[in-house]
Design a protein around this motif. Structure first.
Motif, PDB file in Angstrom:
ATOM      1  N   GLY A 194      26.508 109.000  24.201  1.00 20.28           N
ATOM      2  CA  GLY A 194      27.520 108.656  23.201  1.00 20.28           C
ATOM      3  C   GLY A 194      28.901 109.073  23.690  1.00 20.28           C
ATOM      4  N   ARG A 215      34.336 112.718  13.257  1.00 28.57           N
ATOM      5  CA  ARG A 215      33.123 113.450  12.892  1.00 28.57           C
ATOM      6  C   ARG A 215      33.245 113.929  11.449  1.00 28.57           C
ATOM      7  NH1 ARG A 215      30.654 111.170  16.296  1.00 28.57           N
ATOM      8  NH2 ARG A 215      29.684 112.065  18.149  1.00 28.57           N
ATOM      9  N   ALA A 250      30.698 102.593  16.064  1.00 25.74           N
ATOM     10  CA  ALA A 250      30.643 102.410  17.527  1.00 25.74           C
ATOM     11  C   ALA A 250      29.294 102.893  18.050  1.00 25.74           C
ATOM     12  CB  ALA A 250      31.766 103.165  18.215  1.00 25.74           C
ATOM     13  N   THR A 294      26.381 102.919  20.752  1.00 21.85           N
ATOM     14  CA  THR A 294      26.296 102.667  22.205  1.00 21.85           C
ATOM     15  C   THR A 294      25.384 101.475  22.473  1.00 21.85           C
ATOM     16  OG1 THR A 294      26.422 105.056  22.546  1.00 21.85           O
ATOM     17  CG2 THR A 294      25.729 103.730  24.436  1.00 21.85           C
TER      18      THR A 294
HETATM   19  C1  GLV Z   1      29.107 108.186  18.219  1.00 18.29           C
HETATM   20  O1  GLV Z   1      29.465 108.794  17.268  1.00 18.29           O
HETATM   21  C2  GLV Z   1      29.260 108.642  19.562  1.00 18.29           C
HETATM   22  O2  GLV Z   1      29.595 109.818  19.755  1.00 18.29           O
HETATM   23  O3  GLV Z   1      29.057 107.841  20.484  1.00 18.29           O
END
Ligand code: GLV
Length: 310
Positions: free
Chosen positions: A68, A224, A275, A277
């Motif tokens: 991530g 976050r 977002a 991955t």
């Molecule tokens: C999602 O929150 C990431 O850290 O890729």
């Protein structure tokens, strides 16, 4: 650095099995988290995952790669072993998050909610919408994600302010200010977007005092959840300091079913999807880092400054 044995785990472990065919120089193990035991960390010198497993320990590891963008699962409130390289995935997170934010901002200026309501009442109620170029947006975080969001918004003429630790200028923002000078800016903001990583400094950054500087801004959290005091946010909405909140990340995930955020009329809740991955970007990012490690390059792209936490 010579990496020979790589342990791959987490939700993508099966999809990443193709790695072993693309990179025959090394040994790989692809395992679900529950099957990773402490012994695997004595065998592996490389670890690839979204987060540490329960059984995680540094063992023989010399390199950890996060699938991530955020690395708080590895660093926040945890000890990091000196000399272990930590890298992360950059991919297209900035664009994904930019489109996520833009979709809510446009729906808001175009008043989708109101017109849906009028339609259900068969009510003909014309109005004039604002243009994006009339908006002031403040983005917390001027890193790869914040920068990409700024770039996208500015193509629509939005005035975009960036907030960072240093306030160092950046061509993708109309202006960047240090966090210590953010307060007066918040009163003029139409939207405030948090893209910051979670660190000791950003934990509960959005609390009562910060919200009290806002005058009816929309608030989007794609950073976050732990950067936000959720009770203070609820109060700020009640007081009209925050007009609406779009939340993709939460202190506790999944968001508990009893949380008042789910049903709040001025909040949109999404399950940490702004977002996600993709397989191709995970694979490309990983192979790029491995190529750099193999070439003996001193400074590896996408390596994390462990002392800063991002
Ligand atoms: C999602 O929150 C990431 O850290 O890729």
């Amino acid at each position: 650095m010579d990496i020979k044995n790589i342990l791959v785990t987490g939700r993508m472990y099966r999809d990443l099995e193709r790695l072993a065919l693309l990179d025959t120089k090394r040994e790989y193990k692809f395992l679900p988290e529950a099957e990773v035991s402490p012994n695997h960390f004595d065998w592996a010198d490389g670890y690839v995952a979204f987060k540490p497993t329960e059984s995680f320990h540094f063992g023989g590891l010399r390199w950890v790669h996060a699938l991530g963008a955020g690395v708080d699962a590895f660093l926040y409130n945890r000890e990091w072993k000196k000399d272990v390289l930590l890298t992360r995935t950059v991919g297209s997170f900035g664009r994904k998050i930019g489109e996520y934010c833009l979709s809510y901002i446009l729906a808001d200026v175009q008043r989708h909610g109101d017109f849906r309501q009028y339609q259900s009442e068969r009510h003909w109620l014309p109005s004039q919408q604002k243009l994006l170029q009339q908006l002031n947006i403040v983005i917390f975080g001027t890193g790869t994600i914040g920068m990409e969001v700024a770039k996208m918004l500015r193509t629509f003429g939005v005035t975009v302010y960036g907030i960072s630790r240093s306030g160092a200028s950046n061509c993708h923002f109309n202006r960047v200010l240090p966090i210590t000078e953010v307060h007066p800016l918040l009163a003029q903001a139409d939207w405030i977007i948090n893209t910051l990583p979670l660190t000791q400094i950003t934990e509960r950054l959005f609390e009562k005092r910060l919200f009290s500087c806002m005058h009816g801004a929309g608030f989007i959290n794609v950073g976050r959840g732990a950067s936000v005091d959720e009770n203070a946010l609820l109060e700020a909405i009640e007081r009209g300091q925050v007009r609406k909140a779009i939340l993709d990340v939460f202190r506790e995930e999944p968001l508990p079913s009893e949380s008042p955020l789910w049903a709040h009329p001025n909040m949109a809740v999404t399950p940490h999807i702004s977002a996600v991955t993709g397989l191709d970007e995970a694979m490309d990012g990983l192979l790029a880092v491995l190529r750099e490690i193999d070439s003996g390059q001193e400074r590896i792209s996408y390596s994390v400054d462990v002392s800063r936490g991002y």
